[in-house]
Design a protein around this motif. Sequence first.
Motif, PDB file in Angstrom:
ATOM      1  N   PHE A   1      -0.305 -10.653   7.673  1.00 27.87           N
ATOM      2  CA  PHE A   1       0.203 -10.550   9.043  1.00 27.87           C
ATOM      3  C   PHE A   1       1.660 -10.167   8.993  1.00 27.87           C
ATOM      4  O   PHE A   1       2.433 -10.718   8.200  1.00 27.87           O
ATOM      5  CB  PHE A   1       0.018 -11.887   9.770  1.00 27.87           C
ATOM      6  N   GLU A   2       2.035  -9.188   9.817  1.00 31.90           N
ATOM      7  CA  GLU A   2       3.428  -8.755   9.891  1.00 31.90           C
ATOM      8  C   GLU A   2       3.935  -8.940  11.315  1.00 31.90           C
ATOM      9  O   GLU A   2       3.606  -8.147  12.206  1.00 31.90           O
ATOM     10  CB  GLU A   2       3.574  -7.300   9.452  1.00 31.90           C
ATOM     11  N   PRO A   3       4.731 -10.005  11.554  1.00 27.61           N
ATOM     12  CA  PRO A   3       5.251 -10.249  12.902  1.00 27.61           C
ATOM     13  C   PRO A   3       6.425  -9.346  13.273  1.00 27.61           C
ATOM     14  O   PRO A   3       6.724  -9.190  14.462  1.00 27.61           O
ATOM     15  CB  PRO A   3       5.688 -11.718  12.840  1.00 27.61           C
ATOM     16  N   ARG A   4       7.069  -8.732  12.264  1.00 29.44           N
ATOM     17  CA  ARG A   4       8.266  -7.921  12.534  1.00 29.44           C
ATOM     18  C   ARG A   4       7.879  -6.484  12.851  1.00 29.44           C
ATOM     19  O   ARG A   4       8.324  -5.532  12.209  1.00 29.44           O
ATOM     20  CB  ARG A   4       9.213  -8.000  11.337  1.00 29.44           C
ATOM     21  N   ASN A   5       7.063  -6.355  13.861  1.00 33.61           N
ATOM     22  CA  ASN A   5       6.605  -5.054  14.333  1.00 33.61           C
ATOM     23  C   ASN A   5       6.284  -5.207  15.809  1.00 33.61           C
ATOM     24  O   ASN A   5       5.983  -6.300  16.282  1.00 33.61           O
ATOM     25  CB  ASN A   5       5.349  -4.616  13.563  1.00 33.61           C
ATOM     26  N   VAL A   6       6.351  -4.126  16.557  1.00 31.70           N
ATOM     27  CA  VAL A   6       5.999  -4.159  17.982  1.00 31.70           C
ATOM     28  C   VAL A   6       4.832  -3.206  18.200  1.00 31.70           C
ATOM     29  O   VAL A   6       4.996  -1.993  18.116  1.00 31.70           O
ATOM     30  CB  VAL A   6       7.193  -3.742  18.868  1.00 31.70           C
ATOM     31  N   PRO A   7       3.605  -3.759  18.444  1.00 29.62           N
ATOM     32  CA  PRO A   7       3.276  -5.192  18.453  1.00 29.62           C
ATOM     33  C   PRO A   7       3.126  -5.720  17.037  1.00 29.62           C
ATOM     34  O   PRO A   7       3.027  -4.933  16.089  1.00 29.62           O
ATOM     35  CB  PRO A   7       1.927  -5.203  19.184  1.00 29.62           C
ATOM     36  N   PRO A   8       3.101  -7.065  16.863  1.00 28.58           N
ATOM     37  CA  PRO A   8       2.802  -7.626  15.535  1.00 28.58           C
ATOM     38  C   PRO A   8       1.455  -7.090  15.042  1.00 28.58           C
ATOM     39  O   PRO A   8       0.543  -6.861  15.820  1.00 28.58           O
ATOM     40  CB  PRO A   8       2.743  -9.136  15.795  1.00 28.58           C
ATOM     41  N   MET A   9       1.357  -6.878  13.725  1.00 26.70           N
ATOM     42  CA  MET A   9       0.167  -6.231  13.171  1.00 26.70           C
ATOM     43  C   MET A   9      -0.501  -7.074  12.088  1.00 26.70           C
ATOM     44  O   MET A   9       0.151  -7.779  11.335  1.00 26.70           O
ATOM     45  CB  MET A   9       0.546  -4.870  12.573  1.00 26.70           C
ATOM     46  N   ARG A  10      -1.837  -6.945  12.050  1.00 26.85           N
ATOM     47  CA  ARG A  10      -2.631  -7.488  10.953  1.00 26.85           C
ATOM     48  C   ARG A  10      -2.876  -6.360   9.946  1.00 26.85           C
ATOM     49  O   ARG A  10      -3.143  -5.234  10.344  1.00 26.85           O
ATOM     50  CB  ARG A  10      -3.966  -8.010  11.471  1.00 26.85           C
ATOM     51  N   VAL A  11      -2.813  -6.697   8.665  1.00 28.00           N
ATOM     52  CA  VAL A  11      -3.087  -5.726   7.611  1.00 28.00           C
ATOM     53  C   VAL A  11      -4.281  -6.245   6.812  1.00 28.00           C
ATOM     54  O   VAL A  11      -4.213  -7.314   6.198  1.00 28.00           O
ATOM     55  CB  VAL A  11      -1.871  -5.522   6.691  1.00 28.00           C
ATOM     56  N   TYR A  12      -5.375  -5.496   6.848  1.00 28.63           N
ATOM     57  CA  TYR A  12      -6.611  -5.879   6.159  1.00 28.63           C
ATOM     58  C   TYR A  12      -6.783  -4.977   4.943  1.00 28.63           C
ATOM     59  O   TYR A  12      -6.489  -3.782   5.001  1.00 28.63           O
ATOM     60  CB  TYR A  12      -7.817  -5.694   7.087  1.00 28.63           C
ATOM     61  N   SER A  13      -7.316  -5.542   3.857  1.00 28.23           N
ATOM     62  CA  SER A  13      -7.567  -4.706   2.683  1.00 28.23           C
ATOM     63  C   SER A  13      -8.847  -5.133   1.973  1.00 28.23           C
ATOM     64  O   SER A  13      -9.200  -6.315   1.946  1.00 28.23           O
ATOM     65  CB  SER A  13      -6.381  -4.757   1.712  1.00 28.23           C
ATOM     66  N   TRP A  14      -9.519  -4.136   1.438  1.00 25.25           N
ATOM     67  CA  TRP A  14     -10.728  -4.320   0.631  1.00 25.25           C
ATOM     68  C   TRP A  14     -10.568  -3.502  -0.650  1.00 25.25           C
ATOM     69  O   TRP A  14      -9.979  -2.429  -0.629  1.00 25.25           O
ATOM     70  CB  TRP A  14     -11.961  -3.801   1.368  1.00 25.25           C
ATOM     71  N   ARG A  15     -11.134  -3.994  -1.751  1.00 25.48           N
ATOM     72  CA  ARG A  15     -11.151  -3.236  -2.991  1.00 25.48           C
ATOM     73  C   ARG A  15     -12.591  -2.869  -3.331  1.00 25.48           C
ATOM     74  O   ARG A  15     -13.490  -3.715  -3.261  1.00 25.48           O
ATOM     75  CB  ARG A  15     -10.551  -4.027  -4.146  1.00 25.48           C
ATOM     76  N   LYS A  16     -12.807  -1.625  -3.704  1.00 28.45           N
ATOM     77  CA  LYS A  16     -14.151  -1.161  -4.078  1.00 28.45           C
ATOM     78  C   LYS A  16     -14.387  -1.424  -5.556  1.00 28.45           C
ATOM     79  O   LYS A  16     -13.656  -0.916  -6.402  1.00 28.45           O
ATOM     80  CB  LYS A  16     -14.300   0.337  -3.782  1.00 28.45           C
ATOM     81  N   THR A  17     -15.420  -2.213  -5.853  1.00 30.37           N
ATOM     82  CA  THR A  17     -15.759  -2.474  -7.241  1.00 30.37           C
ATOM     83  C   THR A  17     -16.545  -1.290  -7.789  1.00 30.37           C
ATOM     84  O   THR A  17     -16.847  -0.341  -7.074  1.00 30.37           O
ATOM     85  CB  THR A  17     -16.569  -3.771  -7.367  1.00 30.37           C
ATOM     86  N   GLY A  18     -16.912  -1.374  -9.043  1.00 23.36           N
ATOM     87  CA  GLY A  18     -17.584  -0.246  -9.688  1.00 23.36           C
ATOM     88  C   GLY A  18     -18.905   0.117  -9.077  1.00 23.36           C
ATOM     89  O   GLY A  18     -19.284   1.288  -9.044  1.00 23.36           O
ATOM     90  N   SER A  19     -19.657  -0.873  -8.530  1.00 22.04           N
ATOM     91  CA  SER A  19     -20.990  -0.543  -8.072  1.00 22.04           C
ATOM     92  C   SER A  19     -21.353  -1.119  -6.714  1.00 22.04           C
ATOM     93  O   SER A  19     -22.297  -0.664  -6.089  1.00 22.04           O
ATOM     94  CB  SER A  19     -22.044  -1.048  -9.087  1.00 22.04           C
ATOM     95  N   ALA A  20     -20.628  -2.120  -6.245  1.00 21.86           N
ATOM     96  CA  ALA A  20     -21.015  -2.769  -4.993  1.00 21.86           C
ATOM     97  C   ALA A  20     -19.825  -2.896  -4.075  1.00 21.86           C
ATOM     98  O   ALA A  20     -18.676  -2.916  -4.495  1.00 21.86           O
ATOM     99  CB  ALA A  20     -21.599  -4.165  -5.275  1.00 21.86           C
ATOM    100  N   ALA A  21     -20.099  -3.010  -2.782  1.00 25.76           N
ATOM    101  CA  ALA A  21     -19.049  -3.103  -1.787  1.00 25.76           C
ATOM    102  C   ALA A  21     -18.725  -4.573  -1.553  1.00 25.76           C
ATOM    103  O   ALA A  21     -19.315  -5.223  -0.712  1.00 25.76           O
ATOM    104  CB  ALA A  21     -19.486  -2.442  -0.492  1.00 25.76           C
TER     105      ALA A  21
END
Length: 201
Positions: free
Chosen positions: A178-198
Amino acid sequence: MPKSPNGHRERHGLAFFRGFLRQPEVVGSVIPSSRFLERRIVDACELANARLVVELGPGTGGTTRALLGAMRDDARLLAIDIAPDFVDVLDTNDDPRLIAHCGSAVDLAAILARHALPAPDAVVSGIPFSTMPQETGEAVINGVWAALAPGGRFVAYQFRDRVAEIARPILGAPRRRFEPRNVPPMRVYSWRKTGSAAHAA
């Protein structure tokens, strides 16, 4: 006389605001990302060894410049925006690593093929999933996941959590910041792709 960084941000901020007024369903905010949010996005992408990065919805290029600043000299950045005015602004960036493309995120595979680019190591998305139809959001996420190289990361910065809701059945639970120092405050989501499965990071 050198250009002022503040003047640069002001001009691009005005272009961003005009884009929001024309297409509020496509542009997720009335002003560009803050430098704090840009740093958080760059950190989530883990760009040290990335050869190709894709940015969806770069707007006027604030995040684009932050990504380029963190990328290797021999890496490439493909920035895809559906708004021609924003692509015109991106085209003023003379960094040879940048490819600016006017098109839809849904067509990611075709755009990569058109530019003869390999599987990306990271895909960053600023497009507002909360304003798009469910099926479009699913198509974008499925396309991103299919395109990513093994070990690659998908990072989405959003005001609302709609992207996590859409992506959960496809990618699993994301890592959240979560980054509150932005207008509007923002959520940052991340996923990593493994070798064979999501599976999430």
